[in-house]
Design a protein around this motif. Sequence first.
Motif, PDB file in Angstrom:
ATOM      1  N   VAL A   1       0.818  -1.400  -0.035  1.00  0.00           N
ATOM      2  CA  VAL A   1      -0.028  -0.170   0.091  1.00  0.00           C
ATOM      3  C   VAL A   1       0.774   1.321  -0.050  1.00  0.00           C
ATOM      4  O   VAL A   1       1.844   1.295   0.788  1.00  0.00           O
ATOM      5  N   LEU A   2       0.573   2.331  -0.881  1.00  0.00           N
ATOM      6  CA  LEU A   2       1.226   3.512  -0.987  1.00  0.00           C
ATOM      7  C   LEU A   2       0.720   4.333  -1.708  1.00  0.00           C
ATOM      8  O   LEU A   2      -0.503   4.154  -2.325  1.00  0.00           O
ATOM      9  N   THR A   3       1.004   5.665  -1.427  1.00  0.00           N
ATOM     10  CA  THR A   3       0.365   6.844  -2.069  1.00  0.00           C
ATOM     11  C   THR A   3       1.421   7.509  -2.904  1.00  0.00           C
ATOM     12  O   THR A   3       2.710   7.320  -2.437  1.00  0.00           O
ATOM     13  N   GLY A   4       1.223   7.753  -4.013  1.00  0.00           N
ATOM     14  CA  GLY A   4       2.286   8.584  -5.161  1.00  0.00           C
ATOM     15  C   GLY A   4       1.279   9.307  -6.267  1.00  0.00           C
ATOM     16  O   GLY A   4       0.195   9.181  -6.372  1.00  0.00           O
ATOM     17  N   THR A   5       2.210  10.092  -6.623  1.00  0.00           N
ATOM     18  CA  THR A   5       1.767  10.864  -7.718  1.00  0.00           C
ATOM     19  C   THR A   5       2.382  10.502  -9.221  1.00  0.00           C
ATOM     20  O   THR A   5       3.744  10.242  -9.013  1.00  0.00           O
ATOM     21  N   VAL A   6       1.585  10.454 -10.161  1.00  0.00           N
ATOM     22  CA  VAL A   6       2.079  10.094 -11.419  1.00  0.00           C
ATOM     23  C   VAL A   6       2.875  10.802 -12.237  1.00  0.00           C
ATOM     24  O   VAL A   6       2.393  11.973 -12.324  1.00  0.00           O
ATOM     25  N   LYS A   7       4.006  10.525 -12.455  1.00  0.00           N
ATOM     26  CA  LYS A   7       5.004  11.336 -13.234  1.00  0.00           C
ATOM     27  C   LYS A   7       4.854  11.029 -14.704  1.00  0.00           C
ATOM     28  O   LYS A   7       5.051  11.840 -15.490  1.00  0.00           O
ATOM     29  N   SER A   8       4.626   9.616 -14.854  1.00  0.00           N
ATOM     30  CA  SER A   8       4.291   9.397 -16.484  1.00  0.00           C
ATOM     31  C   SER A   8       3.758   8.192 -16.740  1.00  0.00           C
ATOM     32  O   SER A   8       3.779   7.180 -15.835  1.00  0.00           O
ATOM     33  N   VAL A   9       3.113   7.922 -17.632  1.00  0.00           N
ATOM     34  CA  VAL A   9       2.436   6.622 -18.001  1.00  0.00           C
ATOM     35  C   VAL A   9       2.682   6.316 -19.570  1.00  0.00           C
ATOM     36  O   VAL A   9       2.680   7.095 -20.475  1.00  0.00           O
ATOM     37  N   SER A  10       3.280   5.162 -19.748  1.00  0.00           N
ATOM     38  CA  SER A  10       3.544   4.811 -21.087  1.00  0.00           C
ATOM     39  C   SER A  10       2.816   3.436 -21.451  1.00  0.00           C
ATOM     40  O   SER A  10       2.893   2.310 -20.445  1.00  0.00           O
ATOM     41  N   VAL A  24       7.029   8.697  -4.954  1.00  0.00           N
ATOM     42  CA  VAL A  24       6.043   8.112  -3.830  1.00  0.00           C
ATOM     43  C   VAL A  24       5.868   9.288  -2.755  1.00  0.00           C
ATOM     44  O   VAL A  24       6.784   9.987  -2.413  1.00  0.00           O
ATOM     45  N   LEU A  25       4.667   9.482  -2.275  1.00  0.00           N
ATOM     46  CA  LEU A  25       4.398  10.385  -1.112  1.00  0.00           C
ATOM     47  C   LEU A  25       4.663   9.712   0.171  1.00  0.00           C
ATOM     48  O   LEU A  25       4.999  10.063   1.007  1.00  0.00           O
ATOM     49  N   SER A  26       4.034   8.314   0.282  1.00  0.00           N
ATOM     50  CA  SER A  26       4.222   7.724   1.780  1.00  0.00           C
ATOM     51  C   SER A  26       4.049   6.102   1.388  1.00  0.00           C
ATOM     52  O   SER A  26       3.352   5.546   0.330  1.00  0.00           O
ATOM     53  N   LEU A  27       4.727   5.342   2.177  1.00  0.00           N
ATOM     54  CA  LEU A  27       4.617   3.904   2.072  1.00  0.00           C
ATOM     55  C   LEU A  27       3.854   3.307   3.274  1.00  0.00           C
ATOM     56  O   LEU A  27       4.263   3.780   4.513  1.00  0.00           O
ATOM     57  N   TYR A  28       3.156   2.501   3.131  1.00  0.00           N
ATOM     58  CA  TYR A  28       2.428   1.902   4.415  1.00  0.00           C
ATOM     59  C   TYR A  28       2.645   0.653   4.524  1.00  0.00           C
ATOM     60  O   TYR A  28       2.819   0.085   5.664  1.00  0.00           O
ATOM     61  N   LYS A  29       2.380  -0.293   3.578  1.00  0.00           N
ATOM     62  CA  LYS A  29       2.839  -1.885   3.573  1.00  0.00           C
ATOM     63  C   LYS A  29       3.891  -2.002   2.295  1.00  0.00           C
ATOM     64  O   LYS A  29       3.326  -1.828   1.237  1.00  0.00           O
ATOM     65  N   LEU A  33       8.936  -4.542  -1.521  1.00  0.00           N
ATOM     66  CA  LEU A  33       9.058  -3.792  -2.743  1.00  0.00           C
ATOM     67  C   LEU A  33      10.805  -3.163  -2.506  1.00  0.00           C
ATOM     68  O   LEU A  33      11.242  -3.025  -3.699  1.00  0.00           O
ATOM     69  N   GLY A  34      11.206  -3.466  -1.417  1.00  0.00           N
ATOM     70  CA  GLY A  34      12.579  -2.929  -1.436  1.00  0.00           C
ATOM     71  C   GLY A  34      13.050  -1.604  -1.532  1.00  0.00           C
ATOM     72  O   GLY A  34      13.959  -1.224  -1.898  1.00  0.00           O
ATOM     73  N   ILE A  35      12.260  -0.649  -1.145  1.00  0.00           N
ATOM     74  CA  ILE A  35      12.231   0.718  -0.870  1.00  0.00           C
ATOM     75  C   ILE A  35      12.428   1.091   0.374  1.00  0.00           C
ATOM     76  O   ILE A  35      11.633   0.587   1.340  1.00  0.00           O
ATOM     77  N   PRO A  36      13.595   1.697   0.584  1.00  0.00           N
ATOM     78  CA  PRO A  36      13.868   1.921   2.195  1.00  0.00           C
ATOM     79  C   PRO A  36      13.006   3.332   2.615  1.00  0.00           C
ATOM     80  O   PRO A  36      12.494   3.986   1.988  1.00  0.00           O
ATOM     81  N   GLN A  37      12.626   3.057   3.753  1.00  0.00           N
ATOM     82  CA  GLN A  37      12.106   4.157   4.637  1.00  0.00           C
ATOM     83  C   GLN A  37      12.972   5.350   4.917  1.00  0.00           C
ATOM     84  O   GLN A  37      14.163   4.988   5.425  1.00  0.00           O
ATOM     85  N   PRO A  38      12.794   6.463   4.996  1.00  0.00           N
ATOM     86  CA  PRO A  38      11.528   7.205   4.491  1.00  0.00           C
ATOM     87  C   PRO A  38      11.676   7.183   3.018  1.00  0.00           C
ATOM     88  O   PRO A  38      12.555   7.418   2.221  1.00  0.00           O
ATOM     89  N   ALA A  39      10.392   6.992   2.298  1.00  0.00           N
ATOM     90  CA  ALA A  39      10.606   6.708   0.800  1.00  0.00           C
ATOM     91  C   ALA A  39       9.922   8.026   0.111  1.00  0.00           C
ATOM     92  O   ALA A  39       9.998   7.969  -1.248  1.00  0.00           O
ATOM     93  N   ILE A  63      -3.913   6.332  -4.163  1.00  0.00           N
ATOM     94  CA  ILE A  63      -3.641   5.300  -2.955  1.00  0.00           C
ATOM     95  C   ILE A  63      -3.615   4.083  -4.091  1.00  0.00           C
ATOM     96  O   ILE A  63      -4.462   3.740  -4.778  1.00  0.00           O
ATOM     97  N   LEU A  64      -2.541   3.204  -4.045  1.00  0.00           N
ATOM     98  CA  LEU A  64      -2.415   2.138  -4.908  1.00  0.00           C
ATOM     99  C   LEU A  64      -2.006   0.708  -4.038  1.00  0.00           C
ATOM    100  O   LEU A  64      -1.195   0.874  -3.136  1.00  0.00           O
ATOM    101  N   MET A  65      -2.637  -0.047  -4.192  1.00  0.00           N
ATOM    102  CA  MET A  65      -2.312  -1.719  -3.774  1.00  0.00           C
ATOM    103  C   MET A  65      -2.188  -2.565  -4.811  1.00  0.00           C
ATOM    104  O   MET A  65      -2.947  -2.901  -5.733  1.00  0.00           O
ATOM    105  N   GLY A  66      -1.077  -2.931  -5.174  1.00  0.00           N
ATOM    106  CA  GLY A  66      -0.818  -3.806  -6.383  1.00  0.00           C
ATOM    107  C   GLY A  66      -0.080  -5.181  -5.972  1.00  0.00           C
ATOM    108  O   GLY A  66      -0.325  -5.566  -4.565  1.00  0.00           O
ATOM    109  N   ARG A  67       0.825  -5.802  -6.506  1.00  0.00           N
ATOM    110  CA  ARG A  67       1.632  -6.927  -6.168  1.00  0.00           C
ATOM    111  C   ARG A  67       2.997  -6.845  -6.745  1.00  0.00           C
ATOM    112  O   ARG A  67       3.396  -5.833  -7.583  1.00  0.00           O
TER     113      ARG A  67
END
Length: 105
Positions: A1-10, A24-29, A33-39, A63-67
Amino acid sequence: VLTGTVKSVSRGPPQEPGWAVLSVLSLYKTGGLGIPQPAKGATLRLQLPCRLCPALKKGSSYILMGRLGADGEALLPPDAFVVPYRPQQQQVLGNLSKRPCRGTP
């Protein structure tokens, strides 16, 4: 689970997946993903297997929840949870990040 702003879509050719790049605005779960805090401010590349969904708009925050895909890439399938993000949701999402996962990895 994360919040983020779309920079680009292809979206790419029909036979190949598309990609979305998020700031990335914030990481919750993280779910591995291997992204260190703070993200905050980190860039994340999400694979989009479907050309039409989820519908992401450049410059919008979600707000995104993927895999994670088999190769470890972040994957946002058509059935992923994607909703527009509003700052008022920050407290609810913060509480979510404190709850332990009850599922099996």
